[in-house]
Design a protein around this motif. Structure first.
Motif, short mmCIF file in Angstrom:
data_model
loop_
_atom_site.label_atom_id
_atom_site.label_comp_id
_atom_site.label_asym_id
_atom_site.label_seq_id
_atom_site.Cartn_x
_atom_site.Cartn_y
_atom_site.Cartn_z
N SER A 95 -7.24 -12.81 -4.01
CA SER A 95 -7.52 -11.54 -3.32
C SER A 95 -6.36 -10.56 -3.38
CB SER A 95 -7.88 -11.81 -1.85
OG SER A 95 -6.73 -12.21 -1.11
N LEU A 96 -5.18 -11.04 -3.81
CA LEU A 96 -4.03 -10.15 -3.93
C LEU A 96 -4.29 -9.02 -4.93
CD1 LEU A 96 -1.01 -12.64 -3.92
CD2 LEU A 96 -1.72 -11.09 -2.09
N GLY A 97 -5.18 -9.27 -5.89
CA GLY A 97 -5.53 -8.22 -6.84
C GLY A 97 -6.14 -7.02 -6.15
N GLY A 98 -6.94 -7.26 -5.10
CA GLY A 98 -7.53 -6.17 -4.33
C GLY A 98 -6.51 -5.53 -3.40
N VAL A 99 -5.66 -6.35 -2.77
CA VAL A 99 -4.63 -5.81 -1.88
C VAL A 99 -3.69 -4.89 -2.63
CG1 VAL A 99 -2.66 -6.42 -0.42
CG2 VAL A 99 -4.74 -7.80 -0.33
N PHE A 100 -3.36 -5.26 -3.86
CA PHE A 100 -2.40 -4.48 -4.65
C PHE A 100 -2.87 -3.04 -4.88
CE2 PHE A 100 -0.90 -2.92 -8.77
CZ PHE A 100 0.47 -2.94 -8.55
N LEU A 101 -4.18 -2.81 -4.86
CA LEU A 101 -4.71 -1.47 -5.10
C LEU A 101 -4.26 -0.46 -4.05
CD1 LEU A 101 -8.36 -2.31 -6.24
CD2 LEU A 101 -6.36 -1.84 -7.66
N CYS A 102 -3.72 -0.96 -2.92
CA CYS A 102 -3.26 -0.02 -1.88
C CYS A 102 -2.01 0.74 -2.30
CB CYS A 102 -3.00 -0.77 -0.56
SG CYS A 102 -1.52 -1.81 -0.56
N ILE A 103 -1.31 0.29 -3.36
CA ILE A 103 -0.10 0.99 -3.79
C ILE A 103 -0.23 1.55 -5.21
CG2 ILE A 103 1.46 -0.25 -2.26
CD1 ILE A 103 2.24 -1.99 -4.68
N THR A 104 -1.42 1.55 -5.77
CA THR A 104 -1.58 2.19 -7.08
C THR A 104 -1.29 3.68 -6.93
OG1 THR A 104 -3.93 2.50 -6.64
CG2 THR A 104 -3.30 0.54 -7.89
N GLY A 105 -0.52 4.19 -7.83
CA GLY A 105 -0.08 5.58 -7.72
C GLY A 105 1.35 5.70 -7.25
N LEU B 135 -10.39 4.25 -0.10
CA LEU B 135 -11.80 4.28 -0.44
C LEU B 135 -12.32 2.93 -0.92
CD1 LEU B 135 -11.91 7.69 -2.38
CD2 LEU B 135 -13.19 7.17 -0.29
N TYR B 136 -11.44 2.10 -1.50
CA TYR B 136 -11.96 0.89 -2.15
C TYR B 136 -11.12 -0.38 -1.95
CZ TYR B 136 -8.73 3.04 -5.53
OH TYR B 136 -7.64 3.65 -6.12
N VAL B 137 -10.02 -0.35 -1.21
CA VAL B 137 -9.14 -1.52 -1.11
C VAL B 137 -9.82 -2.70 -0.42
CG1 VAL B 137 -7.05 -2.43 -0.01
CG2 VAL B 137 -6.95 -0.29 -1.28
N TYR B 138 -10.41 -2.49 0.75
CA TYR B 138 -11.01 -3.61 1.48
C TYR B 138 -12.21 -4.19 0.73
CZ TYR B 138 -8.11 -3.03 5.63
OH TYR B 138 -7.04 -2.98 6.50
N SER B 139 -13.00 -3.35 0.12
CA SER B 139 -14.16 -3.86 -0.63
C SER B 139 -13.72 -4.62 -1.87
CB SER B 139 -15.08 -2.69 -1.03
OG SER B 139 -14.39 -1.77 -1.85
N SER B 140 -12.59 -4.22 -2.48
CA SER B 140 -12.07 -4.93 -3.65
C SER B 140 -11.36 -6.23 -3.27
CB SER B 140 -11.08 -4.03 -4.41
OG SER B 140 -11.70 -2.86 -4.86
N THR B 141 -10.90 -6.32 -2.01
CA THR B 141 -10.21 -7.53 -1.55
C THR B 141 -11.20 -8.59 -1.08
OG1 THR B 141 -8.34 -6.18 -0.84
CG2 THR B 141 -8.46 -8.43 0.03
#
Length: 798
Positions: A306-316, A83-89
């Protein structure tokens, strides 16, 4: 006739005695093991073979059922990240089309490396009898290394069926040297505990941020029509409903949520494949890691940020380990490998294909990429999935707090076990509503997912780094892997997580301070509680009652015995607590049967019921005083007081019978270490001799055959009590029970010594005192009936 009747009665009595002896032999006490332990003792060898590794004996039907449940509990967070990884990256937009391939390649290999390789194939196996999380790792380490700050380890604990202690191989001396170094270093032991507490604090912080960002990101799909204020309001209402539903338990929540998440995975996978084939199948080139290198060359510092946004893909991802106690290893591995992993991979690939044609729509990639015909059904499912995403970390936080509570690292709270079918499923009312309030505050303060995401990643990556460190230690000392295997694991995953952490920490002022501040607060809270808990235990250990005092008490004519049974509760394992003389000085009378009950937390997940109670006589025996250690794991719950009382009394009677049986046997239950060694040498010299137990018709009991080298027949060390004596003692206990059972609970007020430091006075007199008064008291935690409770006040200076 009377003589015949007497003979008949004698035969019947003899048959009853033989039957009792047979029952005692059927208890399957391991005599060899008992010779090696000191003994709160006789029950120590009663090992239940029914409590194996968590899930090891589960059939495939149960495993598949748990795998289905885990979809709804574990993967909501990682499943809603699209829902939000690309927009956060791409916070500043897409500057080069190949950047899409670079970010997609980063996402693919991050998912493969961390959730799949690290958690599914390595970390899940570092469980403690099927339980995951930082404290499960810590308890596993504490069993193999003597690093616990509270010195309550006993030799009997090693005989527990769930203990599974292995001595390091002599071929791997490195593991033994590291073990000794950690055991001998007080600083290393404190550092290990602090790392565990900090990891737990990070997970708790994650449990607050996950519901906020997941629900807010899903509801933001209607922000264009209603406005951001309405989105925040709807999010808060949904969160209140979610936390109110937690009380029904993981089992019911899992079966309710699993179908929704399964539909969600079907939607995102289908939409991803649709976008891939419709817009640009060429994005599959991202499986070539070359695009990661090109991305960093082209963007430099911006790529790193931008790695901060990429990292959100594995939260959880950490939810797979934290929630393991609710399921089992196989169920998590199956559900992730065959459902979650391919679904989220297809979603990210499809979104990349969409962005390659419409890079200007990156700020709302997910909703923009949905085919118009299924937009609203997808929106409804997305909101449902986002609500469920919160469940993963909430359940994990409950499990970890429950573990911390049992190990003396968290203030007392009520833990409700919500499932009789599956172990480890708990609900904590106080924590649940604290989470709800915190989530509402976060949503109202940050308002957008972009701002929350700045805070979100730090909590997750911090916990991952601590998990990597603890698992590396387990691999080295417990699994005894080769140094290159441990180095490969630590360097591969540790360096990757350190890189992501360095990117996340740059967002400190933009919201990253929140998880760090909350982790520091929770670490301080748990650290204070554990410090005073440990010092209180050490005070009781230093001031425990001497055997001389008990003998003087037995001979004191001024001390009266009142009818009934008294249960005096304390946490002290190695002796009688100092609260007892305080009671005698105040009352000058004690019950006709007195049991010193010590509730002891064992660093295992569960203790089998038949292994839970350990008893010992307090000399002189005719004074009818006993010591009892009640051992429980961090996932065990103390039973209802009526049930607990019944279990304790039944085990006390069994102990008396078995103690009498062993005394008749001439077995020494208090052997010193030197005696054990001497016996082993004698046994080695008599290796060809055989030992067996045979009935002794003269005594109506059993005796050991003369070939047994252990028995010294000339010794009169033991005072043999006949079975009839045991029966009389059991009858005496029954009469005491009829008069009533009184629970005596020491309410020790802890204060700092007058000459202690200013910091110690603040910690003990104010911080700990505040926590103790505002959390649950001991009698409420153990559900002791008020009408039979006697509180004994005393002040400890530490």
């Amino acid at each position: 006739m009377s003589g015949e009747a007497d003979r008949t009665m004698g035969i019947e009595e003899e048959m009853e005695t033989v039957e009792k002896n047979n029952k005692l032999k059927d208890r399957k006490v391991s005599w060899a093991k008992l010779r090696r332990v000191d003994s709160l003792n006789l029950e120590a060898g009663r090992v239940s073979m029914s409590s194996g590794t968590h899930g090891s004996k589960m059939n495939w039907r149960t495993t598949l059922s748990l795998a289905f449940q885990s979809i709804g509990i574990v993967y909501g967070d990682i499943g809603t990240s699209p829902l939000y990884v690309y927009s956060s990256t791409f916070t500043s937009g897409i500057k080069h089309n190949d950047d899409i391939l670079g970010v997609l390649s980063l996402i693919i290999y991050t998912i493969v490396l961390i959730p799949l390789l690290k958690y599914v194939f390595v970390v899940l196996w570092a469980n403690d009898n099927g339980n995951g999380g930082a404290f499960a790792l810590y308890s596993l380490i504490c069993r193999h290394l003597k690093v616990s700050l509270i010195p309550n380890q006993q030799p009997e604990d090693k005989e527990l069926s769930n203990y599974k202690l292995e001595t390091p191989s002599s071929q791997l001396r490195r593991a033994q040297r590291l073990k000794q170094m950690l055991e001998n270093s007080y600083a290393a032991r404190i550092l290990l505990l602090l790392a565990t507490i900090t990891g737990t604090a990070m997970v708790i912080g994650d449990g607050i941020l996950t519901p906020s960002i997941s629900v807010l990101s899903a509801v933001s799909g209607i922000s264009t029509s209603l406005g951001q204020g309405a989105v925040v309001g709807i999010t808060i209402v949904i969160l209140i409903g979610l936390f109110s539903y937690q009380r029904f338990g993981t089992d019911k929540v899992g079966f309710t949520f699993a179908p929704i998440i399964f539909v969600w995975f079907s939607f995102i996978a289908g939409i991803g494949l649709y976008n891939l084939f419709k817009h640009d199948i060429g994005v599959l080139r991202a499986f070539n890691p070359k695009y990661i290198v090109d991305y960093f060359k082209r963007n430099g510092k911006e790529a790193w940020l931008s790695l901060g946004g990429v990292f959100l893909c594995i939260t959880g991802s950490e939810a797979m380990f934290a929630d393991l106690g609710h399921f089992n290893v196989r169920s998590i591995q199956m559900s992730f490998s065959f459902i979650t992993f391919p679904s989220i991979l297809a979603a990210y690939i499809g979104q990349a294909a969409f962005l390659s044609k419409f890079p200007e729509k990156v700020s709302n990639t997910f909703y923009e990429s949905i085919p118009h015909a299924i937009y609203w059904p997808t929106f409804v499912v997305a909101v449902g999935a986002a609500i469920i995403a919160s469940q993963a970390m909430i359940s994990g936080a409950f499990s970890i707090i429950s573990q911390a509570l049992s190990l003396g690292c968290f203030p007392r709270v009520k833990v409700v076990h919500t499932s009789t079918k599956h172990q480890g499923q708990v609900y904590i009312p106080e924590v649940n509503y604290m989470f709800m309030i915190a989530c509402i505050i976060v949503c109202a303060a940050f308002k957008t997912t972009t701002k929350i995401s700045r805070a979100y990643g730090i909590a997750v990556i911090g916990d991952m780094m601590i998990t990597t460190t603890l698992v590396s230690l387990i691999m080295l000392v417990i699994w005894k892997k080769s140094i290159w295997q441990v180095a490969l694991f630590f360097l591969l995953f540790g360096s990757t997580e350190a890189l992501y952490f360095s990117s996340q920490i740059t967002k400190f002022t933009g919201g990253g301070f929140l998880p760090i501040a909350s982790a520091m607060f929770l670490t301080t809270l748990m650290g204070i509680w554990h410090y005073v808990h440990k010092e209180r235990y050490m005070f009781e250990l230093r001031n425990k009652v001497s055997s001389e005092y008990i003998r003087e008490l037995a001979a004191d004519p001024d001390i009266s015995r009142v009818p009934g049974m008294g249960l005096l509760y304390s946490e002290l394992v190695q002796g009688i607590p100092p609260i007892f003389p305080h009671l005698i000085a105040s009352v000058s009378s004690i019950h006709s049967v007195l049991v010193f009950v010590s509730i002891k937390a064992i660093p295992v997940s569960r203790v089998a019921l038949e292994e839970r109670f350990l008893f010992r006589h307090v000399e002189p025996r005719e004074y009818r005083m006993f010591r009892c250690v009640v051992r429980h794991g961090y996932n065990d719950t103390l039973e209802d007081p009526v049930e607990f009382e019944s279990q304790l009394i039944q085990n006390l009677k069994a102990f008396i019978q078995q103690d009498s049986y062993m005394l008749t046997e001439g077995a020494d239950v208090a052997l010193t270490e030197a005696q054990v060694e001497s016996q082993e040498e004698t046994k080695a010299r008599s290796a060809n001799s055989s030992s067996r137990i045979i009935p002794n018709k003269n005594q109506g009991g059993v005796s050991r055959a003369s070939s047994d080298p252990i028995v010294n027949k000339s010794s009169n060390t033991f005072s043999s009590l006949p079975i009839q004596g045991a029966e009389d003692e059991v009858k005496f206990i029954d009469k005491a029970m009829e008069k009533g059972v009184v629970y005596m609970l020491g309410e020790a007020e802890v204060v700092a010594q007058p000459n202690s430091s200013f910091i110690n006075k603040i910690v003990v007199n104010y911080a700990y005192s505040f926590l103790r008064k505002n959390f649950r008291q001991g009698d409420k935690l153990m559900a002791i009936p008020r009408k039979r409770l006697l509180k004994i006040g005393m002040t400890y200076e530490i």
